[in-house]
Design a protein around this motif. Sequence first.
Motif, PDB file in Angstrom:
ATOM      1  N   THR A   1     -26.480  25.353 -58.157  1.00  0.00           N
ATOM      2  CA  THR A   1     -27.161  24.467 -57.216  1.00  0.00           C
ATOM      3  C   THR A   1     -28.067  25.274 -56.286  1.00  0.00           C
ATOM      4  O   THR A   1     -29.199  24.859 -55.986  1.00  0.00           O
ATOM      5  CB  THR A   1     -26.137  23.658 -56.406  1.00  0.00           C
ATOM      6  OG1 THR A   1     -25.323  22.905 -57.295  1.00  0.00           O
ATOM      7  CG2 THR A   1     -26.832  22.705 -55.437  1.00  0.00           C
ATOM      8  N   MET A   2     -27.588  26.424 -55.834  1.00  0.00           N
ATOM      9  CA  MET A   2     -28.422  27.287 -54.997  1.00  0.00           C
ATOM     10  C   MET A   2     -29.679  27.739 -55.738  1.00  0.00           C
ATOM     11  O   MET A   2     -30.787  27.730 -55.179  1.00  0.00           O
ATOM     12  CB  MET A   2     -27.617  28.505 -54.538  1.00  0.00           C
ATOM     13  CG  MET A   2     -26.487  28.207 -53.580  1.00  0.00           C
ATOM     14  SD  MET A   2     -25.590  29.704 -53.088  1.00  0.00           S
ATOM     15  CE  MET A   2     -26.819  30.527 -52.034  1.00  0.00           C
TER      16      MET A   2
ATOM     17  N   VAL B   1     -25.424  18.682 -51.805  1.00  0.00           N
ATOM     18  CA  VAL B   1     -26.512  19.295 -51.041  1.00  0.00           C
ATOM     19  C   VAL B   1     -26.653  18.503 -49.747  1.00  0.00           C
ATOM     20  O   VAL B   1     -26.742  17.266 -49.774  1.00  0.00           O
ATOM     21  CB  VAL B   1     -27.830  19.275 -51.836  1.00  0.00           C
ATOM     22  CG1 VAL B   1     -28.968  19.863 -51.002  1.00  0.00           C
ATOM     23  CG2 VAL B   1     -27.677  20.051 -53.141  1.00  0.00           C
TER      24      VAL B   1
ATOM     25  N   VAL C   1     -24.006  22.843 -50.124  1.00  0.00           N
ATOM     26  CA  VAL C   1     -25.163  23.743 -50.148  1.00  0.00           C
ATOM     27  C   VAL C   1     -26.214  23.160 -49.223  1.00  0.00           C
ATOM     28  O   VAL C   1     -26.399  21.941 -49.163  1.00  0.00           O
ATOM     29  CB  VAL C   1     -25.735  23.872 -51.571  1.00  0.00           C
ATOM     30  CG1 VAL C   1     -26.946  24.804 -51.593  1.00  0.00           C
ATOM     31  CG2 VAL C   1     -24.666  24.372 -52.537  1.00  0.00           C
ATOM     32  N   THR C   2     -26.919  24.027 -48.489  1.00  0.00           N
ATOM     33  CA  THR C   2     -27.970  23.549 -47.599  1.00  0.00           C
ATOM     34  C   THR C   2     -29.178  24.472 -47.611  1.00  0.00           C
ATOM     35  O   THR C   2     -29.052  25.667 -47.893  1.00  0.00           O
ATOM     36  CB  THR C   2     -27.454  23.405 -46.148  1.00  0.00           C
ATOM     37  OG1 THR C   2     -28.413  22.674 -45.368  1.00  0.00           O
ATOM     38  CG2 THR C   2     -27.213  24.770 -45.499  1.00  0.00           C
ATOM     39  N   THR C   3     -30.334  23.888 -47.304  1.00  0.00           N
ATOM     40  CA  THR C   3     -31.546  24.664 -47.070  1.00  0.00           C
ATOM     41  C   THR C   3     -31.973  24.544 -45.603  1.00  0.00           C
ATOM     42  O   THR C   3     -33.056  24.980 -45.245  1.00  0.00           O
ATOM     43  CB  THR C   3     -32.696  24.180 -47.971  1.00  0.00           C
ATOM     44  OG1 THR C   3     -32.929  22.786 -47.736  1.00  0.00           O
ATOM     45  CG2 THR C   3     -32.368  24.396 -49.441  1.00  0.00           C
TER      46      THR C   3
ATOM     47  N   LEU D   1     -32.391  25.295 -55.895  1.00  0.00           N
ATOM     48  CA  LEU D   1     -33.080  25.099 -54.616  1.00  0.00           C
ATOM     49  C   LEU D   1     -33.923  26.312 -54.229  1.00  0.00           C
ATOM     50  O   LEU D   1     -34.439  26.371 -53.104  1.00  0.00           O
ATOM     51  CB  LEU D   1     -32.051  24.804 -53.519  1.00  0.00           C
ATOM     52  CG  LEU D   1     -31.324  23.462 -53.655  1.00  0.00           C
ATOM     53  CD1 LEU D   1     -30.173  23.372 -52.660  1.00  0.00           C
ATOM     54  CD2 LEU D   1     -32.295  22.308 -53.452  1.00  0.00           C
TER      55      LEU D   1
ATOM     56  N   ASP E   1     -28.271  18.161 -45.562  1.00  0.00           N
ATOM     57  CA  ASP E   1     -29.256  18.584 -44.557  1.00  0.00           C
ATOM     58  C   ASP E   1     -28.795  18.238 -43.151  1.00  0.00           C
ATOM     59  O   ASP E   1     -29.542  18.351 -42.186  1.00  0.00           O
ATOM     60  CB  ASP E   1     -30.631  17.979 -44.833  1.00  0.00           C
ATOM     61  CG  ASP E   1     -30.625  16.459 -44.816  1.00  0.00           C
ATOM     62  OD1 ASP E   1     -29.583  15.860 -44.457  1.00  0.00           O
ATOM     63  OD2 ASP E   1     -31.654  15.856 -45.159  1.00  0.00           O
TER      64      ASP E   1
ATOM     65  N   ALA F   1     -32.975  29.780 -54.594  1.00  0.00           N
ATOM     66  CA  ALA F   1     -32.301  31.063 -54.403  1.00  0.00           C
ATOM     67  C   ALA F   1     -32.424  31.908 -55.668  1.00  0.00           C
ATOM     68  O   ALA F   1     -32.650  31.390 -56.764  1.00  0.00           O
ATOM     69  CB  ALA F   1     -30.827  30.844 -54.064  1.00  0.00           C
TER      70      ALA F   1
ATOM     71  N   VAL G   1     -31.234  29.435 -48.372  1.00  0.00           N
ATOM     72  CA  VAL G   1     -30.214  28.615 -49.033  1.00  0.00           C
ATOM     73  C   VAL G   1     -28.841  29.221 -48.752  1.00  0.00           C
ATOM     74  O   VAL G   1     -28.659  30.432 -48.878  1.00  0.00           O
ATOM     75  CB  VAL G   1     -30.430  28.549 -50.558  1.00  0.00           C
ATOM     76  CG1 VAL G   1     -29.429  27.578 -51.194  1.00  0.00           C
ATOM     77  CG2 VAL G   1     -31.850  28.129 -50.890  1.00  0.00           C
TER      78      VAL G   1
ATOM     79  N   ALA H   1     -24.290  28.338 -48.968  1.00  0.00           N
ATOM     80  CA  ALA H   1     -23.259  27.484 -49.563  1.00  0.00           C
ATOM     81  C   ALA H   1     -21.886  27.909 -49.074  1.00  0.00           C
ATOM     82  O   ALA H   1     -21.639  29.086 -48.797  1.00  0.00           O
ATOM     83  CB  ALA H   1     -23.304  27.560 -51.090  1.00  0.00           C
TER      84      ALA H   1
END
Length: 253
Positions: free
Chosen positions: A140-141, A74, A91-93, A144, A76, A146, A118, A120
Amino acid sequence: MIGQQHEASGAHFAFTDRWGGVSAAPYEELNLGGAVGDDPGAVRTNRELAAKSLGLDPAQVVWMNQVHGRDVAVVDGPWRADHIPSVDAVVTTRRGLALAVLTADCTPVLLADPAAGVAAAVHAGRPGLVAGVVPAAVETMLALGAEASRITAVTGPAVCGSCYEVPEEMRAEVARAVPEAWSTTRWNTPAVDVTAGVHAELARCGVHMCEKSHICTRESADHFSYRRDRSTGRLAGYVWLEAPRVGGRPDRG
């Protein structure tokens, strides 16, 4: 340069072809892979050209050290150049941050739930498919925020199941893990269809909004293919979410 682009209500997906860069043979032209023997300066220039053609800041693109595993990170923001971890999914938010995946026959998988914010990028080769890297990224999404029913998935150019010849034992091993990946070449020998396996895994995860490239990298002279050429460059897939708007204009971070 950018062979395919897709949009889905706040999410952007793009895949490169091999043209429009500065690399010399056998990496000509737009090689984006930094670990294939190409001149590092050429790779940096190519990455800048590709990012700018998409309206992205080249410094705000996250790359991976891909190892055909199932580990997910994950993120940022971009890694330090001397500390890029060995993972096969990111994966990012963070909206506006672009995630990139490199391929030259493997299946690039781009995922986004814009409502949850979210996204990926996943590197799914044969070993990663068997290891379960795609479900790991989706899990993972979901953790977070999703929702599988909202995720859009796009898979890019990859070697097709009619061209990816493997020994019979290998086909059987892959099919035990992902039956839908079982395939046969056009010349009637054992094969694996990684992209079909990826889409089957996505469906089992509840992801049904899927788009698939019909380009076979081994057959297309416009794309890099390791199985065809061995010494060659790498394509890239990019995914990013719309950046929040500040004062009526996109905030690129």
